[in-house]
Design an enzyme around this catalytic site. Structure first.
Site, PDB file in Angstrom:
ATOM      1  N   LYS A   1     -23.212  24.856 -35.210  1.00  0.00           N
ATOM      2  CA  LYS A   1     -21.879  25.267 -34.722  1.00  0.00           C
ATOM      3  C   LYS A   1     -21.799  26.788 -34.554  1.00  0.00           C
ATOM      4  CE  LYS A   1     -19.531  23.373 -38.194  1.00  0.00           C
ATOM      5  NZ  LYS A   1     -20.578  22.742 -39.021  1.00  0.00           N
TER       6      LYS A   1
ATOM      7  N   ARG B   1     -11.306  20.548 -40.581  1.00  0.00           N
ATOM      8  CA  ARG B   1     -12.318  19.803 -41.335  1.00  0.00           C
ATOM      9  C   ARG B   1     -11.718  18.567 -41.997  1.00  0.00           C
ATOM     10  NH1 ARG B   1     -16.076  24.435 -42.270  1.00  0.00           N
ATOM     11  NH2 ARG B   1     -18.002  23.676 -43.194  1.00  0.00           N
TER      12      ARG B   1
ATOM     13  N   ARG C   1     -32.152  29.018 -43.114  1.00  0.00           N
ATOM     14  CA  ARG C   1     -31.113  29.781 -42.402  1.00  0.00           C
ATOM     15  C   ARG C   1     -30.835  31.138 -43.039  1.00  0.00           C
ATOM     16  NH1 ARG C   1     -25.317  27.258 -40.830  1.00  0.00           N
ATOM     17  NH2 ARG C   1     -24.817  27.339 -43.030  1.00  0.00           N
TER      18      ARG C   1
ATOM     19  N   ARG D   1     -27.004  32.415 -47.515  1.00  0.00           N
ATOM     20  CA  ARG D   1     -25.732  32.107 -48.168  1.00  0.00           C
ATOM     21  C   ARG D   1     -25.950  31.394 -49.505  1.00  0.00           C
ATOM     22  NH1 ARG D   1     -22.166  29.249 -43.585  1.00  0.00           N
ATOM     23  NH2 ARG D   1     -21.725  27.939 -45.379  1.00  0.00           N
TER      24      ARG D   1
ATOM     25  N   ARG E   1     -22.125  19.285 -49.706  1.00  0.00           N
ATOM     26  CA  ARG E   1     -21.395  19.601 -48.465  1.00  0.00           C
ATOM     27  C   ARG E   1     -21.527  18.465 -47.446  1.00  0.00           C
ATOM     28  NH1 ARG E   1     -24.020  25.053 -46.978  1.00  0.00           N
ATOM     29  NH2 ARG E   1     -22.729  24.995 -45.120  1.00  0.00           N
TER      30      ARG E   1
HETATM   31  P1  AMP Z   1     -18.963  27.086 -43.228  1.00  0.00           P
HETATM   32  O1  AMP Z   1     -19.338  28.537 -43.121  1.00  0.00           O
HETATM   33  O2  AMP Z   1     -18.180  26.608 -42.051  1.00  0.00           O
HETATM   34  O3  AMP Z   1     -20.136  26.207 -43.541  1.00  0.00           O
HETATM   35  O4  AMP Z   1     -17.954  26.981 -44.481  1.00  0.00           O
HETATM   36  C1  AMP Z   1     -18.364  27.338 -45.779  1.00  0.00           C
HETATM   37  C2  AMP Z   1     -17.422  26.737 -46.787  1.00  0.00           C
HETATM   38  O5  AMP Z   1     -16.094  27.272 -46.596  1.00  0.00           O
HETATM   39  C3  AMP Z   1     -17.247  25.223 -46.711  1.00  0.00           C
HETATM   40  O6  AMP Z   1     -18.265  24.526 -47.394  1.00  0.00           O
HETATM   41  C4  AMP Z   1     -15.874  25.053 -47.360  1.00  0.00           C
HETATM   42  O7  AMP Z   1     -15.952  25.177 -48.761  1.00  0.00           O
HETATM   43  C5  AMP Z   1     -15.118  26.278 -46.844  1.00  0.00           C
HETATM   44  N1  AMP Z   1     -14.425  25.971 -45.575  1.00  0.00           N
HETATM   45  C6  AMP Z   1     -14.713  26.451 -44.333  1.00  0.00           C
HETATM   46  N2  AMP Z   1     -13.887  25.945 -43.411  1.00  0.00           N
HETATM   47  C7  AMP Z   1     -13.046  25.134 -44.070  1.00  0.00           C
HETATM   48  C8  AMP Z   1     -11.967  24.283 -43.670  1.00  0.00           C
HETATM   49  N3  AMP Z   1     -11.589  24.172 -42.378  1.00  0.00           N
HETATM   50  N4  AMP Z   1     -11.311  23.596 -44.635  1.00  0.00           N
HETATM   51  C9  AMP Z   1     -11.647  23.703 -45.929  1.00  0.00           C
HETATM   52  N5  AMP Z   1     -12.675  24.441 -46.374  1.00  0.00           N
HETATM   53  C10 AMP Z   1     -13.373  25.149 -45.456  1.00  0.00           C
END
Ligand code: AMP
Length: 253
Positions: free
Chosen positions: A44, A119, A159, A192, A203
Site C-alpha cells: 500500500k 481499517r 522492509r 519498524r 497484525r
Molecule cells: P501501518 O503503518 O498502516 O502498517 O500501521 C501501523 C499500525 O498503526 C497498525 O498496526 C495499527 O496499530 C495502527 N493503525 C494504522 N492505521 C490505523 C487505523 N486506520 N485504525 C487503527 N489503527 C491503525
C-alpha cells in the site's frame, strides 16, 4: 452610446457563460479519494507513494500519522503506541479524529490517497457519514491489493522505511542505491518496531478479523476494485492506474 451599451451587454453574456462553465467544471471534478486497502505489507505504501507523484495528491497514511505523534510524544501518540506495539488497532474514535484533522488541511482540497484507513467497517461508515455531513462531495475509489501470506512475511522482514519521507524499500527487491540511505531525500532508513515476525502474525490476524470485512462492505457499494499485488511494484502500479476513475484531469496524464 448604443454601441457602448451593446458592448457592455455582450461582455455580461460572455462573463456569465464563462463563470457557468467554470462552475460546471468545478462541480464535475469532485475531489478524488483513493482508498488503498490490503493486508500489512501488501504494498500500500509503495503504491501510495507512486500515486502521489502521478496524481499530485497527498499521501495520507494513518500509520505514519501515528508514528509522527509517537515521535512528538503527543497524547494521541501515547495512546497509539500501546496498541501499535502489540499489533492491535488504535481505537476508532482516536483514529478518525486524527484523520479528519489531517484532511482538513488545504492540500487535501482536490483529494487525497488514503493508505491504511479505513481499517474497520465502523471507521468506513463514520468516514463517509462525516464527509456527507460536511457536504463534501468526493469521488471515491477503493483499491484492494492482495497477496498470499508467505509473500507478505518475506516482504515484511526485509522492509526498511525512510525516517524522513517514509519511502519504503526492501533489502532484496528494491534496495536503496546507498545502504541505509533514502534515494529520494537522503534520510536514514530503519526497520519498524512492529515489522518483526511475531508482531506481524498478530497484525495479520487483526487484519483478517477487523479489516477484511471492509472488502464486502465496499463491494456492496460498487466502489471496490481488486488488484493482484504479487507482481513487481511497477506492474501493480499499471493496474492501479487502470482502476482509477476517468477524470478530465487524469486524461491529460
Ligand atoms: P501501518 O503503518 O498502516 O502498517 O500501521 C501501523 C499500525 O498503526 C497498525 O498496526 C495499527 O496499530 C495502527 N493503525 C494504522 N492505521 C490505523 C487505523 N486506520 N485504525 C487503527 N489503527 C491503525
Amino acid at each position: 452610446m448604443r454601441f457602448l451599451i451593446g458592448c457592455v451587454i455582450m461582455m455580461g453574456v460572455i462573463c456569465t457563460g464563462k463563470s457557468f462553465a467554470m462552475h460546471r467544471a468545478s462541480s464535475v471534478e469532485k475531489p478524488l479519494v483513493v482508498i488503498l486497502m490490503g493486508p500489512p505489507a501488501a504494498g500500500k505504501g509503495t503504491q501510495a507513494t507512486a500515486l502521489t507523484d502521478y496524481l499530485g495528491l497527498p499521501h495520507i497514511s494513518t500509520g505514519d500519522l501515528f508514528r509522527e505523534n509517537i515521535r512528538n510524544q503527543t497524547p494521541v501518540g501515547k495512546t497509539a503506541k500501546a496498541y501499535i506495539d502489540q499489533g492491535k488497532l488504535v481505537p476508532d474514535q482516536v483514529t478518525i479524529d486524527m484523520l479528519f484533522a489531517r484532511i482538513s488541511h488545504p492540500d487535501c482540497q482536490h483529494g487525497y490517497i488514503l493508505d491504511g484507513f479505513p481499517r474497520t467497517v465502523e471507521q468506513a461508515r463514520t468516514f463517509h457519514q462525516r464527509l456527507e455531513a460536511q457536504a463534501a462531495k468526493v469521488e471515491c475509489v477503493v483499491l484492494n491489493l492482495n497477496a498470499d501470506d508467505a509473500e507478505l512475511v518475506e516482504r515484511i522482514t526485509g522492509r526498511m522505511i525512510c525516517k524522513g519521507c517514509s519511502k519504503p524499500y526492501h533489502k532484496h527487491y528494491s534496495p536503496p542505491q546507498q545502504e541505509g540511505v533514502c534515494d529520494a531525500c537522503g534520510g536514514d532508513l530503519y526497520q519498524r518496531d512492529d515489522d518483526t515476525a511475531a508482531v506481524f502474525t498478530k497484525r495479520l490476524e487483526v487484519y483478517r478479523v477487523q479489516t477484511a470485512p471492509l472488502i464486502s462492505y465496499y463491494q456492496s457499494k460498487g466502489l471496490l476494485k481488486q488488484i493482484p499485488s504479487k507482481n513487481s511494484s511497477d506492474q501493480v502500479f499499471q493496474e492501479v492506474i487502470h482502476a482509477l476513475p476517468h477524470t478530465p484531469a487524469l486524461a491529460e496524464k
